[in-house]
Design a protein around this motif. Structure first.
Motif, short mmCIF file in Angstrom:
data_model
loop_
_atom_site.label_atom_id
_atom_site.label_comp_id
_atom_site.label_asym_id
_atom_site.label_seq_id
_atom_site.Cartn_x
_atom_site.Cartn_y
_atom_site.Cartn_z
N GLN A 168 0.84 -1.21 0.00
CA GLN A 168 0.00 0.00 0.00
C GLN A 168 0.87 1.26 0.00
O GLN A 168 0.56 2.23 -0.68
N GLN A 169 1.98 1.21 0.72
CA GLN A 169 2.92 2.35 0.73
C GLN A 169 3.53 2.56 -0.65
O GLN A 169 3.72 3.71 -1.08
N ILE A 170 3.84 1.46 -1.35
CA ILE A 170 4.42 1.58 -2.69
C ILE A 170 3.41 2.20 -3.65
O ILE A 170 3.76 3.06 -4.46
N PHE A 171 2.15 1.78 -3.56
CA PHE A 171 1.11 2.40 -4.39
C PHE A 171 1.08 3.91 -4.14
O PHE A 171 1.00 4.69 -5.08
N GLU A 172 1.15 4.31 -2.86
CA GLU A 172 1.17 5.74 -2.53
C GLU A 172 2.37 6.43 -3.16
O GLU A 172 2.25 7.54 -3.70
N LEU A 173 3.55 5.79 -3.09
CA LEU A 173 4.77 6.37 -3.66
C LEU A 173 4.64 6.66 -5.15
O LEU A 173 5.22 7.62 -5.65
N ILE A 174 3.92 5.79 -5.87
CA ILE A 174 3.77 6.01 -7.31
C ILE A 174 2.49 6.76 -7.65
O ILE A 174 2.15 6.92 -8.83
N GLY A 175 1.78 7.21 -6.62
CA GLY A 175 0.59 8.02 -6.84
C GLY A 175 -0.61 7.27 -7.38
O GLY A 175 -1.43 7.83 -8.10
N LYS A 176 -0.71 6.01 -7.04
CA LYS A 176 -1.83 5.18 -7.51
C LYS A 176 -2.59 4.60 -6.32
O LYS A 176 -2.03 4.38 -5.26
N ARG A 177 -3.88 4.35 -6.55
CA ARG A 177 -4.71 3.72 -5.53
C ARG A 177 -4.34 2.25 -5.41
O ARG A 177 -4.14 1.57 -6.42
N ALA A 178 -4.26 1.75 -4.17
CA ALA A 178 -3.95 0.33 -3.95
C ALA A 178 -5.14 -0.50 -4.38
O ALA A 178 -6.22 -0.39 -3.82
N ARG A 179 -4.92 -1.30 -5.42
CA ARG A 179 -5.97 -2.22 -5.85
C ARG A 179 -5.34 -3.43 -6.50
O ARG A 179 -4.25 -3.35 -7.07
N GLY A 180 -6.03 -4.53 -6.36
CA GLY A 180 -5.52 -5.78 -6.90
C GLY A 180 -6.05 -6.06 -8.28
O GLY A 180 -7.03 -5.46 -8.73
N LYS A 181 -5.38 -6.97 -8.94
CA LYS A 181 -5.79 -7.47 -10.25
C LYS A 181 -5.72 -8.99 -10.13
O LYS A 181 -4.71 -9.52 -9.69
N THR A 182 -6.79 -9.68 -10.50
CA THR A 182 -6.84 -11.13 -10.34
C THR A 182 -5.55 -11.77 -10.84
O THR A 182 -5.10 -11.51 -11.95
N CYS A 183 -4.98 -12.60 -9.98
CA CYS A 183 -3.74 -13.29 -10.27
C CYS A 183 -4.05 -14.78 -10.44
O CYS A 183 -4.26 -15.47 -9.45
N ALA A 184 -4.10 -15.22 -11.69
CA ALA A 184 -4.44 -16.61 -11.97
C ALA A 184 -3.42 -17.58 -11.36
O ALA A 184 -3.77 -18.67 -10.92
N ALA A 185 -2.16 -17.16 -11.32
CA ALA A 185 -1.11 -18.04 -10.78
C ALA A 185 -1.39 -18.37 -9.31
O ALA A 185 -1.36 -19.54 -8.92
N ILE A 186 -1.65 -17.36 -8.50
CA ILE A 186 -1.87 -17.60 -7.07
C ILE A 186 -3.19 -18.34 -6.86
O ILE A 186 -3.29 -19.17 -5.96
#
Length: 166
Positions: free
Chosen positions: A60-78
């Motif tokens: 979540q901190q990294i999302f803030e650093l790049i100015g983007k909202r923390a959100r996931g994208k379905t990860c088929a692998a996991i």
């Protein structure tokens, strides 16, 4: 013509992927801990749950650093790795091999995470995201330690116990 995609875009998409994965892992770990027969393995899963929650906060901190909202994208692998873990619970419940199977599934998760965080670290360095690099390195070190602990647990007790007749 499609817009040109950059390393920034790839970093963001991969960040969303691992964010989704970590949240799924956080939900799966308590189930794995309940299914585990060995107290040591139960403890390892519970400890990794706490670590995973801290890793989600770092993401979540990294999302803030790049100015983007923390959100996931379905990860088929996991999704697939967790599904395999659930199959092991169903197929090996009550058998001496259950913990070895759970441990193997947990290591598949760790190896996926180590791969993702290694890639994200390299890209963050390339993009000059120094603060993101240090957050990613903290998580990568935790994932590598967890993998080592799981290997030790497998070699010291779990695999031998799985070999014994029920």
């Amino acid at each position: 013509m499609a817009a040109t995609k950059t390393l920034d875009d790839l970093f963001y998409e991969t960040l969303k992927d691992i964010y989704y994965a970590e949240r799924k892992i956080s939900k799966a770990l308590p189930k794995m801990a309940r299914a585990a027969q060995s107290d040591e393995l139960k403890q390892a899963f519970q400890m990794h749950k706490d670590e995973t929650d801290g890793q989600i906060e770092r993401l979540q901190q990294i999302f803030e650093l790049i100015g983007k909202r923390a959100r996931g994208k379905t990860c088929a692998a996991i999704e697939g790795i967790i599904e395999e873990g659930e199959e092991i619970i169903d197929e090996f419940k009550g058998t001496p091999a259950l913990d070895a199977g759970l441990l193997a599934a947990a290591q598949a998760v760790e190896h996926y995470e180590i791969s993702r965080y290694g890639t994200l670290r390299a890209w963050a360095k390339q993009l000059g995201l120094k603060d993101a690099v240090s957050l990613i390195e903290e998580t990568l070190a935790e994932e590598e330690r967890t993998d080592e602990k799981l290997t030790g647990l497998a070699e010291d007790t779990v695999n031998a116990a799985a070999k014994k007749a029920a």
